[in-house]
Design an enzyme around this catalytic site. Sequence first.
Site, PDB file in Angstrom:
ATOM      1  N   HIS A  19       0.844  -1.196   0.000  1.00 38.74           N
ATOM      2  CA  HIS A  19       0.000   0.000   0.000  1.00 38.74           C
ATOM      3  C   HIS A  19       0.884   1.253   0.000  1.00 38.74           C
ATOM      4  CE1 HIS A  19       0.905   0.512   4.232  1.00 38.74           C
ATOM      5  NE2 HIS A  19       0.412  -0.692   4.517  1.00 38.74           N
ATOM      6  N   HIS A  22       3.991   1.716   2.215  1.00 38.51           N
ATOM      7  CA  HIS A  22       5.258   1.086   1.829  1.00 38.51           C
ATOM      8  C   HIS A  22       6.056   1.984   0.882  1.00 38.51           C
ATOM      9  CE1 HIS A  22       2.824  -2.650   2.738  1.00 38.51           C
ATOM     10  NE2 HIS A  22       3.899  -2.848   3.476  1.00 38.51           N
ATOM     11  N   CYS A 126       2.043 -11.658  20.388  1.00 39.47           N
ATOM     12  CA  CYS A 126       1.182 -11.227  19.284  1.00 39.47           C
ATOM     13  C   CYS A 126       1.779 -11.766  17.993  1.00 39.47           C
ATOM     14  CB  CYS A 126       1.067  -9.708  19.202  1.00 39.47           C
ATOM     15  SG  CYS A 126       0.194  -9.188  17.699  1.00 39.47           S
ATOM     16  N   CYS A 129       2.573  -8.943  15.377  1.00 41.74           N
ATOM     17  CA  CYS A 129       3.815  -8.190  15.600  1.00 41.74           C
ATOM     18  C   CYS A 129       5.031  -9.100  15.656  1.00 41.74           C
ATOM     19  CB  CYS A 129       3.772  -7.415  16.907  1.00 41.74           C
ATOM     20  SG  CYS A 129       2.469  -6.211  17.027  1.00 41.74           S
ATOM     21  N   CYS A 143      -3.395  -6.398  21.659  1.00 44.61           N
ATOM     22  CA  CYS A 143      -2.161  -5.838  21.120  1.00 44.61           C
ATOM     23  C   CYS A 143      -2.302  -4.336  20.867  1.00 44.61           C
ATOM     24  CB  CYS A 143      -1.817  -6.527  19.804  1.00 44.61           C
ATOM     25  SG  CYS A 143      -0.494  -5.685  18.937  1.00 44.61           S
ATOM     26  N   HIS A 146      -2.218  -3.955  16.915  1.00 35.86           N
ATOM     27  CA  HIS A 146      -3.205  -4.620  16.075  1.00 35.86           C
ATOM     28  C   HIS A 146      -4.599  -4.683  16.654  1.00 35.86           C
ATOM     29  CE1 HIS A 146       0.539  -6.333  14.512  1.00 35.86           C
ATOM     30  NE2 HIS A 146      -0.099  -6.333  13.384  1.00 35.86           N
ATOM     31  N   LYS A 299      -5.791   5.704  10.185  1.00 33.61           N
ATOM     32  CA  LYS A 299      -4.782   4.660  10.060  1.00 33.61           C
ATOM     33  C   LYS A 299      -5.107   3.779   8.845  1.00 33.61           C
ATOM     34  CE  LYS A 299      -2.696   1.019  12.837  1.00 33.61           C
ATOM     35  NZ  LYS A 299      -2.551   0.374  14.132  1.00 33.61           N
ATOM     36  N   LYS A 302      -7.139  -2.491   6.162  1.00 35.67           N
ATOM     37  CA  LYS A 302      -8.015  -3.189   5.227  1.00 35.67           C
ATOM     38  C   LYS A 302      -9.468  -3.054   5.650  1.00 35.67           C
ATOM     39  CE  LYS A 302      -5.499  -6.964   3.072  1.00 35.67           C
ATOM     40  NZ  LYS A 302      -5.110  -8.353   3.320  1.00 35.67           N
TER      41      LYS A 302
END
Length: 472
Positions: A19, A22, A126, A129, A143, A146, A299, A302
């Site tokens: 995405h 990156h 997790c 992570c 987490c 996440h 943030k 998805k």
Amino acid sequence: MAKRVYLTTAIPYVNAAPHVGHALELVQSDCLARFHRALGHDVFWSWGADENSLKNVQAAEAEGIPTQKLVDKYAKQFADLGKALNLTFDVFNRTSEKHHFAGAQKLWSLCKKEDIYKKIYRGLYCVGCELFYTKDELVDSKCPEHGDVIEEVEEENYFFALSNYQRYLERLILTDQLRITPISRKNEVLSFIKGGLEDFSISRSVERARGWGVNVPDDPNQVMYVWFDALTTYLTALGYPGGDLYKKYWIDNPNRIHVIGKGIIRFHAVYWIAMLASAGLPLPKEEFVHGYITVEGQKISKSLGNVIDPFDLVEKFGVDPVRYYLLREIPAWGDGDFSIERFRDLYNGELANGLGNLVARVARLASDVELTLPAKKNFKFKKEVSDNLKIYRFDQALLAIWDETGALDRRINEEKPWELEGRTLKKVIGPIAGVIREIAFNLSPFLPATSAKILDQFTGKISAEKPLFPRF
Ligand SMILES: [Zn+2]
């Protein structure tokens, strides 16, 4: 001999399509690589894929395909993103390849005997992570990164004695022998170290890793913790444990620079450094830490459906406008936001009406009088550009270039060359065309295709061409 630079970009987990987040780190790294090359430095830039993680195993299970097939598929998408973004990395190192396994095992076996030991471990792990958390780091037993529910696991693992390196690491970072930019990140690492370093687990049982990953030397029941092997990519990308490149760029070169995101700073500035020190290998000299990108203030996730596909952006607007947005709009030393409206504003305002219009105006006037500029090789970066790039302020460097385009626009409006003709016009427009070329050279690390187009247009007989940035 040319100054050497070894530049690395963090390797992403390849369990989903890339995405726009990156793309930030990639474009920043490419800008640095091109900058150093333009200065005549001997640059080697490595990037690649992190393929041995349990996340990849789980993503493959969800897609119903073998893990190798999954990482092949997404590693290819990341490598393709490299092409789409016009990146100039020298190697794309994949950690599921055999040579990487050999390198990771070599590093493990070089670590001091007293630094690696086995013990029963109970912890809050997790999978997302690939990290153990303490109870007070969790948010509502979930987490902090996440929001996943975290399970307690218990098994016998190998541990790395990070606590042996507490004072060593603190001194190294405090004295800038390992330089961390920006300083806010340096302080963050220092306070983490001062909080006390605990030994960390560096292996998993083969069962929990589903048999995926790098085997621990001489222990068929354990595979390496994914971070232990993943960090070794910076060596194996150079052919470690053997290889001339490894010797050339890691052993015989002090300029080893890691580009990473803020979420993985502990691994790079603490764990990795201690691992290398334990193995008696040279350490990186600098780590540049970028922030995160939100999309329209949220943030990237998805489930929110706000994942921006960088391939779509490049296809629609061209690669340089995407690079421009990331390097100019996202604060180099902090977090930033991606918004389509802001993208259009910058595109139309600063690229089409700004740079594009300026270049077209000058080219038209220069072609009217058949101005010819001789080829030129010895361009120099503006001081504000090189000073800012040396401290990873991509945004400030670009602002300095845009200051110059603005100044040139004002100069043209004052000199009014369109009211002139013949030799008088030639005399006025010649130096202005020269400045355009300087600007184009300064843009070369940021907007390489645009820079090359302008330099080409302004070498030899100058012609008026199609606009650099068509309006949307
Ligand atoms: Zn997590």
